[in-house]
Motif scaffolding. Structure first.
Motif, PDB file in Angstrom:
ATOM      1  N   ILE A  61       0.838  -1.195   0.000  1.00  8.41           N
ATOM      2  CA  ILE A  61       0.000   0.000   0.000  1.00  8.41           C
ATOM      3  C   ILE A  61       0.875   1.248   0.000  1.00  8.41           C
ATOM      4  N   PRO A  62       0.668   2.163  -0.942  1.00  8.76           N
ATOM      5  CA  PRO A  62       1.451   3.401  -0.937  1.00  8.76           C
ATOM      6  C   PRO A  62       0.906   4.385   0.098  1.00  8.76           C
ATOM      7  N   TYR A  63       1.602   5.503   0.241  1.00  4.27           N
ATOM      8  CA  TYR A  63       1.130   6.551   1.137  1.00  4.27           C
ATOM      9  C   TYR A  63      -0.115   7.226   0.565  1.00  4.27           C
ATOM     10  N   HIS A  64      -0.956   7.723   1.436  1.00  2.39           N
ATOM     11  CA  HIS A  64      -2.067   8.581   1.044  1.00  2.39           C
ATOM     12  C   HIS A  64      -1.472   9.937   0.700  1.00  2.39           C
ATOM     13  N   SER A  65      -1.473  10.291  -0.568  1.00  7.95           N
ATOM     14  CA  SER A  65      -0.850  11.550  -0.948  1.00  7.95           C
ATOM     15  C   SER A  65      -1.355  12.000  -2.306  1.00  7.95           C
ATOM     16  N   ARG A  66      -0.971  13.200  -2.677  1.00  8.71           N
ATOM     17  CA  ARG A  66      -1.383  13.751  -3.970  1.00  8.71           C
ATOM     18  C   ARG A  66      -0.855  12.922  -5.120  1.00  8.71           C
ATOM     19  N   TRP A  67       0.227  12.194  -4.896  1.00 13.37           N
ATOM     20  CA  TRP A  67       0.832  11.427  -5.991  1.00 13.37           C
ATOM     21  C   TRP A  67      -0.081  10.320  -6.487  1.00 13.37           C
ATOM     22  N   LEU A 304       2.172  12.070  12.854  1.00  9.00           N
ATOM     23  CA  LEU A 304       1.112  12.804  12.158  1.00  9.00           C
ATOM     24  C   LEU A 304      -0.228  12.178  12.512  1.00  9.00           C
ATOM     25  N   THR A 305      -1.313  12.872  12.207  1.00  7.42           N
ATOM     26  CA  THR A 305      -2.633  12.334  12.536  1.00  7.42           C
ATOM     27  C   THR A 305      -3.411  11.994  11.277  1.00  7.42           C
ATOM     28  N   ALA A 306      -4.528  11.331  11.485  1.00  8.06           N
ATOM     29  CA  ALA A 306      -5.471  11.148  10.386  1.00  8.06           C
ATOM     30  C   ALA A 306      -5.985  12.515   9.947  1.00  8.06           C
ATOM     31  N   GLN A 369       4.577  -1.296   9.384  1.00  5.21           N
ATOM     32  CA  GLN A 369       4.179  -1.723   8.034  1.00  5.21           C
ATOM     33  C   GLN A 369       2.943  -0.988   7.527  1.00  5.21           C
ATOM     34  N   PHE A 370       2.133  -0.507   8.461  1.00  8.39           N
ATOM     35  CA  PHE A 370       0.836   0.066   8.098  1.00  8.39           C
ATOM     36  C   PHE A 370       0.591   1.326   8.944  1.00  8.39           C
ATOM     37  N   PRO A 371       1.392   2.381   8.681  1.00  8.55           N
ATOM     38  CA  PRO A 371       1.188   3.632   9.411  1.00  8.55           C
ATOM     39  C   PRO A 371      -0.111   4.299   8.971  1.00  8.55           C
ATOM     40  N   LEU A 372      -0.486   5.358   9.664  1.00  9.49           N
ATOM     41  CA  LEU A 372      -1.716   6.070   9.307  1.00  9.49           C
ATOM     42  C   LEU A 372      -1.727   6.507   7.845  1.00  9.49           C
ATOM     43  N   ALA A 373      -0.565   6.851   7.310  1.00 11.34           N
ATOM     44  CA  ALA A 373      -0.484   7.294   5.915  1.00 11.34           C
ATOM     45  C   ALA A 373      -0.962   6.205   4.956  1.00 11.34           C
ATOM     46  N   LYS A 374      -0.857   4.930   5.369  1.00  8.43           N
ATOM     47  CA  LYS A 374      -1.339   3.823   4.535  1.00  8.43           C
ATOM     48  C   LYS A 374      -2.765   3.432   4.903  1.00  8.43           C
TER      49      LYS A 374
END
Length: 409
Positions: A61-67, A304-306, A369-374
């Motif tokens: 799973i990639p990061y939640h981001s603009r990319w 960081l937070t959700a 393996q699964f931070p909030l960003a994922k």
């Protein structure tokens, strides 16, 4: 000199701590707006895990981001752009990526249900956040954010200050038949970004102030090649807190995305203040990849937070974790600064912390393996969009409507 209690609000730790104070306030029944049913988090975790496995069967799973949005329709647009940077070193590529991400994120607020962007190069028609991402990338590609025609792949202060609504509307294909919500608000935000860049040469560069100057400003903070994510957010909050038109101002200090709520009582200037910094954190998530592309390891991601926005918050309302005391008309718009919306956003941040562990259990992954960003990418944002479409077809608006100016959500 900014009072230290107000400086302290510019951190993800303050966002998390004060949002959890709001959750505690609601738990004990003090809220006239909502109750919470934490037992329902198990059902949300099942739903989010299912959505995540469908989207990412291998759990890569990639990061939640603009990319992610730049790849709309399965097209790797950045790779094509990067091909034009032949001869540029890793540092300059990172600066270009940061330039693109910053202007694109700041143009990413709700587009409305009617707007569409038709991409000439592919023939695709894209909408909502993905459409705004593609439109901003294409505008970047033709030098729409650069003051130097010889260096089109750049966003600099001079060009951003000079951007006008007619130019943005043309680049984003806006017309009477294709209306985009908040064009003037978006342009004003970009103009303010330009002014903020010019005002902080220590963060954004002296000769040509640009978002990409952050790379050079933050590089010294990367000890043995490791850059803490909160350092990125801290620089953004320090350098850009003045750009938010609807941001809270206390004693002449621009605080940015901060609300007021009676759950937080302290005997100083930060009394009742609940920070969110949603767009700044979304931007931080979107800058992870530029810094990593330059060879740095970004650490402390879960500091960081959700993100307290309507897809994550809507998921929790639609699946009845956050329960309105009275029925809420999804067509009635509520001010961003209202106690109801501040409380909804704070509950979203706090409850996402509680949800994360449950989803990790279901996926067999740990926090590294699964931070909030994922979690957000896998994840809660997509699940929120999906459940909204099921509950309120066909467009799937959120269960609580926000009267925003295009700079918070």
């Amino acid at each position: 000199m900014t009072p230290p209690e107000l400086v302290a609000l510019r951190s993800p730790a303050a966002v998390r701590a004060r949002c959890h104070q709001v959750l505690d306030y609601v738990r004990v029944g003090h809220s006239p707006h909502f109750t919470v049913d934490e037992a329902a988090l198990d059902g949300v975790a099942d739903y989010v895990a299912q959505v995540t496995r469908q989207a990412y069967p291998t759990l890569d799973i990639p990061y939640h981001s603009r990319w992610r949005h730049f790849d709309a329709g399965g097209v790797d647009r950045w790779a094509a752009l990067e091909g034009r940077l032949e001869g540029a070193d890793k540092a300059e590529r990172a600066r270009v990526m940061i330039d693109l991400a910053v202007v694109s994120v700041l143009l990413d607020a709700g587009a409305g249900d009617a707007w569409r962007y038709r991409e000439e190069a592919t023939g695709l028609t894209v909408t909502r956040s993905e459409g705004l991402a593609v439109a901003s990338l294409r505008m970047f590609e033709v030098g729409g954010f650069s003051s130097d025609p010889k260096v089109p792949l750049r966003a600099d202060a001079k060009a951003l200050i000079g951007l006008d609504a007619a130019t943005l509307a043309k680049q984003f294909q806006v017309s009477d038949d294709n209306p985009l919500v908040g064009v003037s608000g978006r342009v004003a935000l970009i103009n303010r970004l330009g002014n903020a860049l010019a005002a902080r040469p220590d963060l954004f560069g002296t000769e040509v102030p640009r978002p990409g100057g952050l790379y050079d400003a933050l590089l010294p903070k990367a000890k043995i090649g490791r850059l803490p994510a909160p350092a990125i957010l801290g620089a953004l909050l320090d350098g850009l807190s003045s750009i938010w038109p609807s941001g809270l101002d206390v004693e002449g200090v621009a605080l940015g995305d901060v609300g007021r709520h009676p759950a937080v009582r302290v005997a100083d200037l930060s009394d009742q203040l609940v920070p969110f910094h949603k767009l700044s954190q979304w931007l931080t998530y979107s800058l992870l990849e530029p810094f990593e592309a330059a060879g740095l390891a970004v650490t402390e991601l879960d500091e960081l937070t959700a993100l307290p926005e309507y897809r994550n918050g809507g998921l929790l309302v639609d699946l009845e974790v956050i329960v309105p005391r009275q029925p809420i008309d999804p067509a009635q718009k509520h001010p961003v600064s209202s106690e109801l919306v501040v409380e909804w956003r704070a509950l979203t941040v706090a409850l996402m912390d509680l949800l994360a562990g449950r989803v990790r259990e279901r996926l067999g992954l740990d926090a590294s393996q699964f931070p909030l960003a994922k979690l957000l990418q896998g994840g809660t944002w997509s699940a929120g969009r999906r459940i909204a479409a099921e509950r309120r077809p066909p467009a799937g608006p959120p269960p609580i409507a926000i009267d925003a100016d295009g700079t918070v959500f």
